[in-house]
Scaffold this active site. Structure first.
Site, PDB file in Angstrom:
ATOM      1  N   GLU A 234      10.851 -30.495  -0.592  1.00 57.65           N
ATOM      2  CA  GLU A 234      12.208 -31.011  -0.342  1.00 57.65           C
ATOM      3  C   GLU A 234      12.213 -32.007   0.824  1.00 57.65           C
ATOM      4  O   GLU A 234      12.918 -33.013   0.790  1.00 57.65           O
ATOM      5  CB  GLU A 234      13.157 -29.835  -0.056  1.00 57.65           C
ATOM      6  CG  GLU A 234      13.343 -28.966  -1.301  1.00 57.65           C
ATOM      7  CD  GLU A 234      14.020 -27.633  -1.019  1.00 57.65           C
ATOM      8  OE1 GLU A 234      13.598 -26.927  -0.082  1.00 57.65           O
ATOM      9  OE2 GLU A 234      14.981 -27.303  -1.724  1.00 57.65           O
TER      10      GLU A 234
ATOM     11  N   GLU B  38      10.216 -20.957  -4.715  1.00 59.37           N
ATOM     12  CA  GLU B  38      11.130 -19.991  -4.082  1.00 59.37           C
ATOM     13  C   GLU B  38      11.494 -18.848  -5.015  1.00 59.37           C
ATOM     14  O   GLU B  38      11.793 -17.743  -4.559  1.00 59.37           O
ATOM     15  CB  GLU B  38      12.410 -20.708  -3.616  1.00 59.37           C
ATOM     16  CG  GLU B  38      12.234 -21.663  -2.451  1.00 59.37           C
ATOM     17  CD  GLU B  38      11.910 -23.095  -2.865  1.00 59.37           C
ATOM     18  OE1 GLU B  38      11.426 -23.310  -4.011  1.00 59.37           O
ATOM     19  OE2 GLU B  38      12.142 -24.007  -2.058  1.00 59.37           O
TER      20      GLU B  38
ATOM     21  N   GLY C 131      10.484 -25.976   0.860  1.00 60.28           N
ATOM     22  CA  GLY C 131      11.060 -26.902   1.835  1.00 60.28           C
ATOM     23  C   GLY C 131      10.151 -28.091   2.116  1.00 60.28           C
ATOM     24  O   GLY C 131      10.621 -29.160   2.532  1.00 60.28           O
TER      25      GLY C 131
ATOM     26  N   ALA D  66       9.432 -23.577   3.887  1.00 60.81           N
ATOM     27  CA  ALA D  66      10.058 -22.976   5.064  1.00 60.81           C
ATOM     28  C   ALA D  66       9.215 -21.771   5.466  1.00 60.81           C
ATOM     29  O   ALA D  66       8.527 -21.177   4.633  1.00 60.81           O
ATOM     30  CB  ALA D  66      11.475 -22.554   4.714  1.00 60.81           C
TER      31      ALA D  66
HETATM   32  N1  DAK Z   1       5.544 -19.600   5.608  1.00 63.73           N
HETATM   33  C1  DAK Z   1       4.819 -18.968   6.546  1.00 63.73           C
HETATM   34  N2  DAK Z   1       3.468 -18.917   6.543  1.00 63.73           N
HETATM   35  C2  DAK Z   1       2.834 -19.552   5.547  1.00 63.73           C
HETATM   36  C3  DAK Z   1       3.525 -20.253   4.533  1.00 63.73           C
HETATM   37  C4  DAK Z   1       4.967 -20.266   4.595  1.00 63.73           C
HETATM   38  N3  DAK Z   1       5.731 -20.935   3.698  1.00 63.73           N
HETATM   39  N4  DAK Z   1       2.632 -20.778   3.674  1.00 63.73           N
HETATM   40  C5  DAK Z   1       1.418 -20.425   4.151  1.00 63.73           C
HETATM   41  N5  DAK Z   1       1.538 -19.693   5.272  1.00 63.73           N
HETATM   42  C6  DAK Z   1       0.481 -19.093   6.084  1.00 63.73           C
HETATM   43  C7  DAK Z   1      -0.132 -17.884   5.393  1.00 63.73           C
HETATM   44  O1  DAK Z   1       0.662 -16.725   5.599  1.00 63.73           O
HETATM   45  C8  DAK Z   1      -1.460 -17.788   6.104  1.00 63.73           C
HETATM   46  O2  DAK Z   1      -1.273 -17.220   7.375  1.00 63.73           O
HETATM   47  P1  DAK Z   1      -2.220 -16.030   7.935  1.00 63.73           P
HETATM   48  O3  DAK Z   1      -2.194 -14.985   6.920  1.00 63.73           O
HETATM   49  O4  DAK Z   1      -3.575 -16.713   8.051  1.00 63.73           O
HETATM   50  O5  DAK Z   1      -1.619 -15.662   9.247  1.00 63.73           O
HETATM   51  C9  DAK Z   1      -1.838 -19.263   6.299  1.00 63.73           C
HETATM   52  O6  DAK Z   1      -0.615 -19.989   6.206  1.00 63.73           O
HETATM   53  C10 DAK Z   1      -2.783 -19.784   5.236  1.00 63.73           C
HETATM   54  O7  DAK Z   1      -2.203 -19.480   3.967  1.00 63.73           O
HETATM   55  P2  DAK Z   1      -3.014 -18.719   2.806  1.00 63.73           P
HETATM   56  O8  DAK Z   1      -4.035 -17.803   3.352  1.00 63.73           O
HETATM   57  O9  DAK Z   1      -2.009 -18.163   1.874  1.00 63.73           O
HETATM   58  O10 DAK Z   1      -3.779 -19.973   2.134  1.00 63.73           O
HETATM   59  P3  DAK Z   1      -4.158 -20.187   0.605  1.00 63.73           P
HETATM   60  O11 DAK Z   1      -4.990 -21.423   0.597  1.00 63.73           O
HETATM   61  O12 DAK Z   1      -4.725 -18.930  -0.002  1.00 63.73           O
HETATM   62  O13 DAK Z   1      -2.764 -20.477  -0.149  1.00 63.73           O
HETATM   63  C11 DAK Z   1      -0.589 -21.517  -0.417  1.00 63.73           C
HETATM   64  C12 DAK Z   1      -2.005 -21.613   0.209  1.00 63.73           C
HETATM   65  C13 DAK Z   1       0.241 -22.693   0.170  1.00 63.73           C
HETATM   66  C14 DAK Z   1      -0.674 -21.682  -1.931  1.00 63.73           C
HETATM   67  C15 DAK Z   1       0.027 -20.138  -0.062  1.00 63.73           C
HETATM   68  O14 DAK Z   1      -0.035 -19.952   1.345  1.00 63.73           O
HETATM   69  C16 DAK Z   1       1.484 -20.034  -0.444  1.00 63.73           C
HETATM   70  O15 DAK Z   1       1.793 -19.735  -1.603  1.00 63.73           O
HETATM   71  N6  DAK Z   1       2.380 -20.203   0.521  1.00 63.73           N
HETATM   72  C17 DAK Z   1       3.798 -19.991   0.332  1.00 63.73           C
HETATM   73  C18 DAK Z   1       4.410 -21.126  -0.478  1.00 63.73           C
HETATM   74  C19 DAK Z   1       5.898 -20.902  -0.686  1.00 63.73           C
HETATM   75  O16 DAK Z   1       6.280 -19.874  -1.306  1.00 63.73           O
HETATM   76  N7  DAK Z   1       6.680 -21.838  -0.216  1.00 63.73           N
HETATM   77  C20 DAK Z   1       8.160 -21.718  -0.321  1.00 63.73           C
HETATM   78  C21 DAK Z   1       8.677 -21.084   0.925  1.00 63.73           C
HETATM   79  S1  DAK Z   1      10.412 -20.748   0.830  1.00 63.73           S
HETATM   80  C22 DAK Z   1      17.250 -22.996   3.280  1.00 63.73           C
HETATM   81  C23 DAK Z   1      16.783 -24.146   2.710  1.00 63.73           C
HETATM   82  C24 DAK Z   1      15.484 -24.199   2.269  1.00 63.73           C
HETATM   83  C25 DAK Z   1      14.632 -23.124   2.376  1.00 63.73           C
HETATM   84  C26 DAK Z   1      15.086 -22.001   2.976  1.00 63.73           C
HETATM   85  C27 DAK Z   1      16.393 -21.925   3.417  1.00 63.73           C
HETATM   86  N8  DAK Z   1      18.592 -22.891   3.695  1.00 63.73           N
HETATM   87  C28 DAK Z   1      19.459 -24.075   3.587  1.00 63.73           C
HETATM   88  C29 DAK Z   1      19.115 -21.735   4.259  1.00 63.73           C
HETATM   89  C30 DAK Z   1      13.285 -23.233   1.897  1.00 63.73           C
HETATM   90  C31 DAK Z   1      12.588 -22.153   1.496  1.00 63.73           C
HETATM   91  C32 DAK Z   1      11.140 -22.233   1.255  1.00 63.73           C
HETATM   92  O17 DAK Z   1      10.508 -23.242   1.387  1.00 63.73           O
END
Ligand code: DAK
Length: 258
Positions: free
Chosen positions: A112, A132, A109, A65
């Site tokens: 998921e 998360e 997400g 997400a």
């Molecule tokens: N959200 C927003 N931007 C993201 C992102 C994300 N999840 N993942 C990557 N990006 C963006 C980065 O911020 C970066 O943007 P800029 O800085 O260039 O503007 C760009 O994509 C490239 O990412 P990186 O520079 O970080 O690239 P790397 O190759 O170094 O790393 C990575 C790739 C995928 C390992 C890293 O970006 C990363 O760790 N990303 C976050 C992964 C994460 O934590 N995912 C979980 C998100 S929380 C709900 C139900 C479900 C959910 C929420 C609510 N409800 C029912 C209410 C779900 C929650 C989630 O999924």
């Protein structure tokens, strides 16, 4: 309809939906999930479409997400607005099969979303995770539920508590994905699997989808009864007569979804 965060192509009875937010690793925001639901509902309503493939880029299926969109939200906004509540329900109502073709990151997400599909074909570079916990929250669209049913408690706890990523080989071994293919072959393999499904009777295809999904929601005895009754009811279709006649006449069946 023109989409901004996904693309849709219909080819040989298969709708190929590609997540397309390259600057954000296909992070899921309201717009993307809304467009995805619309595209899936369009595919469901389109008689030319018999199977759906959902994919992302080589680098990322979806990195979760959109953290930037969520970071400032309050509990009241998330709860009262039911953030990401309706979309998974809408995806689960699609009756045509959906194959997830996953390359690169499928995190949070994104993992998921892949698990909401009927099966996952992964490329050798796929990385699955529920990170998360690193953001001070937990999975919210099935990461503690579907993942546990797919790979078991120990691995699901490990993934959700440590936030570690699982590579394609481990995902294959653990039963999260149905097969692993070279990255350059991913789309071709997923489209070929979808085309194979598209050749079958849609009645049987939808019956399989409903029956397998029942196995997650019913006790075994009820699930077996459901399966048996569906099997028996398929004898009311022309496609059952055609399928069995074709076998005996040593020819390809010509299903008409009747
Ligand atoms: N959200 C927003 N931007 C993201 C992102 C994300 N999840 N993942 C990557 N990006 C963006 C980065 O911020 C970066 O943007 P800029 O800085 O260039 O503007 C760009 O994509 C490239 O990412 P990186 O520079 O970080 O690239 P790397 O190759 O170094 O790393 C990575 C790739 C995928 C390992 C890293 O970006 C990363 O760790 N990303 C976050 C992964 C994460 O934590 N995912 C979980 C998100 S929380 C709900 C139900 C479900 C959910 C929420 C609510 N409800 C029912 C209410 C779900 C929650 C989630 O999924």
């Amino acid at each position: 309809m023109a989409f901004e965060t996904i693309t849709v192509e219909v080819e040989d009875h298969v709708a190929l939906i590609t997540l397309n937010r390259p600057d954000a690793m296909n992070a899921l925001n309201d717009q993307l999930l809304g467009e995805l639901v619309t595209a899936l509902e369009d595919a469901q309503a389109n008689d030319k479409v018999r199977c759906i493939v959902l994919t992302g880029s080589e680098k990322a299926f979806a990195a979760g997400a959109d953290i930037k969109m969520m970071s400032e939200k309050s509990f009241v906004e998330v709860f009262a607005g039911d953030l990401f509540g309706p979309e998974p329900d809408a995806i689960m109502r699609i009756r045509k099969p959906i194959i997830a073709a996953v390359s690169g990151y499928a995190l949070g997400g994104g993992c998921e979303l892949a698990m909401m599909c009927d099966f996952i074909i992964a490329s050798e570079t796929a990385k699955f995770g529920q990170p998360e916990i690193n953001l001070g929250v937990i999975a919210g669209m099935g990461g503690t539920q579907r993942l546990t049913r797919l790979i078991g408690k120990s691995k699901a706890m490990d993934m959700n508590l440590t936030g570690r990523f699982m590579d394609a080989e481990e995902a294959d071994r653990s039963g999260l994905v149905s097969r692993v293919v070279p990255v350059k072959k991913l789309r071709e393999e997923a489209m070929a699997a979808a085309s194979k499904i598209a050749e079958k009777s849609m009645i049987s295809v939808m019956a399989v989808k409903e029956s397998v999904n029942r196995s997650y929601e019913m006790p075994l005895r009820e699930g077996l009864l459901f399966e048996r009754r569906v099997f028996q009811s398929l004898f009311a279709t022309e496609d059952q007569k055609e399928g069995m006649s074709a076998f005996m006449e040593k020819r390809e069946a010509q299903f008409r979804d009747k």
